[in-house]
Every structure is written in C-alpha cells, then in structure tokens.
Write an enzyme that holds these catalytic residues in place. Structure first.
Site, PDB file in Angstrom:
ATOM      1  N   ARG A  33       0.866  -1.364   0.028  1.00 14.55           N
ATOM      2  CA  ARG A  33      -0.032   0.070   0.119  1.00 14.55           C
ATOM      3  C   ARG A  33       0.926   1.261  -0.077  1.00 14.55           C
ATOM      4  O   ARG A  33       0.367   2.143  -0.569  1.00 14.55           O
ATOM      5  CB  ARG A  33      -0.987   0.028   1.318  1.00 14.55           C
ATOM      6  CG  ARG A  33      -2.089  -1.058   1.198  1.00 14.55           C
ATOM      7  CD  ARG A  33      -2.810  -0.949   2.374  1.00 14.55           C
ATOM      8  NE  ARG A  33      -2.120  -1.210   3.593  1.00 14.55           N
ATOM      9  CZ  ARG A  33      -2.520  -1.294   4.778  1.00 14.55           C
ATOM     10  NH1 ARG A  33      -3.744  -1.006   5.104  1.00 14.55           N
ATOM     11  NH2 ARG A  33      -1.815  -1.648   5.980  1.00 14.55           N
ATOM     12  N   ASP A  55      -3.763  -2.192  -2.392  1.00 11.22           N
ATOM     13  CA  ASP A  55      -4.107  -2.676  -1.318  1.00 11.22           C
ATOM     14  C   ASP A  55      -4.756  -4.024  -1.479  1.00 11.22           C
ATOM     15  O   ASP A  55      -5.750  -4.215  -2.396  1.00 11.22           O
ATOM     16  CB  ASP A  55      -5.233  -1.937  -0.639  1.00 11.22           C
ATOM     17  CG  ASP A  55      -6.002  -2.594   0.612  1.00 11.22           C
ATOM     18  OD1 ASP A  55      -5.672  -3.881   0.801  1.00 11.22           O
ATOM     19  OD2 ASP A  55      -6.733  -1.729   1.472  1.00 11.22           O
ATOM     20  N   VAL A  56      -3.895  -5.206  -1.029  1.00 19.76           N
ATOM     21  CA  VAL A  56      -4.096  -6.453  -1.580  1.00 19.76           C
ATOM     22  C   VAL A  56      -5.655  -6.951  -1.286  1.00 19.76           C
ATOM     23  O   VAL A  56      -6.202  -8.080  -1.868  1.00 19.76           O
ATOM     24  CB  VAL A  56      -3.407  -7.595  -1.008  1.00 19.76           C
ATOM     25  CG1 VAL A  56      -1.967  -7.266  -1.978  1.00 19.76           C
ATOM     26  CG2 VAL A  56      -3.060  -7.701   0.249  1.00 19.76           C
ATOM     27  N   ASN A  82       3.106 -12.520   0.322  1.00 18.85           N
ATOM     28  CA  ASN A  82       3.477 -12.102   1.602  1.00 18.85           C
ATOM     29  C   ASN A  82       2.657 -11.335   2.245  1.00 18.85           C
ATOM     30  O   ASN A  82       3.104 -11.352   3.758  1.00 18.85           O
ATOM     31  CB  ASN A  82       4.979 -11.770   1.429  1.00 18.85           C
ATOM     32  CG  ASN A  82       5.642 -11.027   2.716  1.00 18.85           C
ATOM     33  OD1 ASN A  82       6.184 -12.029   3.668  1.00 18.85           O
ATOM     34  ND2 ASN A  82       5.624  -9.868   2.939  1.00 18.85           N
ATOM     35  N   TYR A 147      -6.014 -14.472  13.968  1.00 13.99           N
ATOM     36  CA  TYR A 147      -4.816 -14.397  13.335  1.00 13.99           C
ATOM     37  C   TYR A 147      -4.345 -16.273  13.059  1.00 13.99           C
ATOM     38  O   TYR A 147      -4.270 -16.548  11.867  1.00 13.99           O
ATOM     39  CB  TYR A 147      -3.595 -14.044  13.889  1.00 13.99           C
ATOM     40  CG  TYR A 147      -2.216 -14.075  13.296  1.00 13.99           C
ATOM     41  CD1 TYR A 147      -1.958 -13.219  12.265  1.00 13.99           C
ATOM     42  CD2 TYR A 147      -1.248 -15.091  13.776  1.00 13.99           C
ATOM     43  CE1 TYR A 147      -0.650 -13.574  11.469  1.00 13.99           C
ATOM     44  CE2 TYR A 147      -0.193 -15.142  13.244  1.00 13.99           C
ATOM     45  CZ  TYR A 147       0.174 -14.378  12.161  1.00 13.99           C
ATOM     46  OH  TYR A 147       1.533 -14.462  11.528  1.00 13.99           O
ATOM     47  N   LYS A 151      -4.155 -18.313   9.391  1.00 10.35           N
ATOM     48  CA  LYS A 151      -2.875 -18.814   9.016  1.00 10.35           C
ATOM     49  C   LYS A 151      -3.387 -20.139   8.746  1.00 10.35           C
ATOM     50  O   LYS A 151      -2.811 -21.042   7.822  1.00 10.35           O
ATOM     51  CB  LYS A 151      -1.904 -18.558   9.924  1.00 10.35           C
ATOM     52  CG  LYS A 151      -1.522 -17.079   9.666  1.00 10.35           C
ATOM     53  CD  LYS A 151      -0.966 -16.599   8.703  1.00 10.35           C
ATOM     54  CE  LYS A 151      -0.468 -15.216   8.544  1.00 10.35           C
ATOM     55  NZ  LYS A 151       0.263 -14.810   7.494  1.00 10.35           N
ATOM     56  N   THR A 182      10.912  -7.893  12.543  1.00  9.75           N
ATOM     57  CA  THR A 182      10.299  -6.935  11.533  1.00  9.75           C
ATOM     58  C   THR A 182       9.390  -5.709  12.447  1.00  9.75           C
ATOM     59  O   THR A 182       9.187  -5.825  13.455  1.00  9.75           O
ATOM     60  CB  THR A 182       9.578  -7.727  10.783  1.00  9.75           C
ATOM     61  OG1 THR A 182       8.659  -8.505  11.499  1.00  9.75           O
ATOM     62  CG2 THR A 182      10.237  -8.841  10.023  1.00  9.75           C
TER      63      THR A 182
END
Length: 248
Positions: A33, A55-56, A82, A147, A151, A182
């Site tokens: 983004r 924006d995926v 990713n 989450y 996943k 990260t």
C-alpha cells in the site's frame, strides 16, 4: 529471466524476499500500500523492479496487479503472497471486524492472487507459488484466535493447491516463520508492553526465547527459505518451518 511478484514488499520479510529474488536475476514486481516504502525496497534491489502500490484486500487487486505485470514483462512465474498482519486479543474481545480483517488479508487476498496466477503457470508448465504463513498455521496460542484461524486456512489452501497442481510443473508451498525481527514484531512488542507493563526489552526477550536458538529470526533467513521453494521442483505442499527449532 523469471518474472516474480511479491506482495507486502514494502518492508520486513517482503523487502528481504524482493532483494533475494532480484539478486538471483528475477524481474520483481513490488506490491504494497505504501509507495514510499516500495521505493525504498526498489532502491535495495539489484535488478529490474516495478513498483505497484495496491491494497491486496481490494477485490480487484489481483486482477489489476497481474494485468500490469503482464503488460510490462509477461505472466507472473513466481508468486510470493507475503502481505499479512497480526491481531492480538482475548477471544471475547475479538470483534467481527477484527476477525474479518484477518481473513480478508491473510487468507482471501492470497487466494485471489494464487487463483489469478495459476492459469498462465499451468499453461507454461512451470510456476512457483510461495505463501507466507506462520508457526500459527500449525499451532494454537492464546490471544491470537483470528490470526491463527487465518493462517491455518492459508496452509490448507496451499496444500489443496499443491495437490491439484502436482502434475503441472507448478509447486505451491508455505513458509512458516516464528517471531521475526520486523515492524510487525515491533507491534507485538508494543502490545505486550501496553497490556502487561513489561519494558520493551523484556517483551522482546520473551519473544526471542520462544525460539530455541534464543533470538528473533532475521528476514533474510525467511527469504532464504522462499528461495529454496523457488529452486526446488520436487518440494510442494509443504509448510517450511523457519522457527529456530521451536517445532520438532
């Protein structure tokens, strides 16, 4: 020269993957983004890159991005889905909006990009699809139900797609990192600080200790696992653990 597409390429793991693919001679389309972050990634790449702010989670993002890459270089041969994010809350404090956001970003968006990649890869008889999952794709931990569900779902997508494409020359794998050094992990640390009163250093050490190697994983180490999946034509349908030995 292979054509690669990396979503979530603006920082962290995505940036490391883009650098690695570029260093290996791929043309790399960078998707995220934030245009400024994408430009920073592009400056660190060794070869041809193309920046595509998107924006995926938009329903038309996969079609638009792939169309732009095809017009410039031809069909995507290596897809690294990713882009993703995390969310932490107790079950009873996880809202419908929290739940949907995790599914939209971590599961539906990869599905759309995988679906859009498959026809040209199947026709060419060669393709590599790598989806970024997590150790949470295989294990359950407290406070990350949304989450974890997203996943687990994306790992199921990878396994089903790999089985379907096994005889086509297209491989589909998931890379499952532990806690990586990260910006996303920095957000996790901030949440721990806010909810427990620990210092940032203490929170970081807690996450580092979750890996038997005693430290956070480095983004380049995750990128190495992605490149392994790209190089191998015999590895498909796998969840490649990059977790410092956390799961034996």
């Amino acid at each position: 020269m292979r054509v690669a597409l990396v979503t979530g390429a603006g920082r962290g793991i995505g940036r490391a993957i883009a650098r690695r693919l570029s260093a290996e001679g791929c043309r790399v389309a960078l998707v995220a983004r934030n245009r400024e972050q994408l430009d920073e990634t592009a400056a660190e790449c060794a070869g041809q890159v193309h920046v595509i702010p998107a924006d995926v989670t938009d329903a038309d993002a996969a079609e638009r991005v792939h169309g732009e890459v095809e017009q410039r270089w031809g069909p995507v041969e290596i897809l690294v889905a990713n882009a993703g994010a995390g969310h932490s809350a107790r079950l009873e404090r996880t809202t419908d909006a929290d739940w949907q956001r995790m599914l939209d970003l971590n599961l539906t968006a990869p599905f759309r990009f995988v679906r859009r990649s498959v026809p040209s890869m199947r026709a060419a008889g060669w393709g590599r699809i790598v989806v970024m999952a997590s150790t949470a794709a295989r294990l359950g931990e407290p406070y990350i139900a949304a989450y974890t569900a997203s996943k687990h779902g994306v790992l199921g997508l990878v396994r089903a797609a790999a089985a379907e494409l096994a005889r086509t020359g297209v491989t589909v794998n998931a890379v499952c990192p532990g806690y990586v050094d990260t910006p996303m992990t920095e957000q996790t640390i901030a949440t721990i600080v806010a909810t427990t009163g620990r210092s940032a250093a203490e929170a970081r050490e807690t996450l580092a200790r979750k890996q038997p190697i005693g430290r956070l994983i480095q983004p380049d180490e995750v990128a190495e696992a992605v490149w392994f999946c790209v190089r191998s034509g015999a590895v498909t349908g796998q969840a490649i653990q990059v977790d410092g030995g956390a799961e034996q």
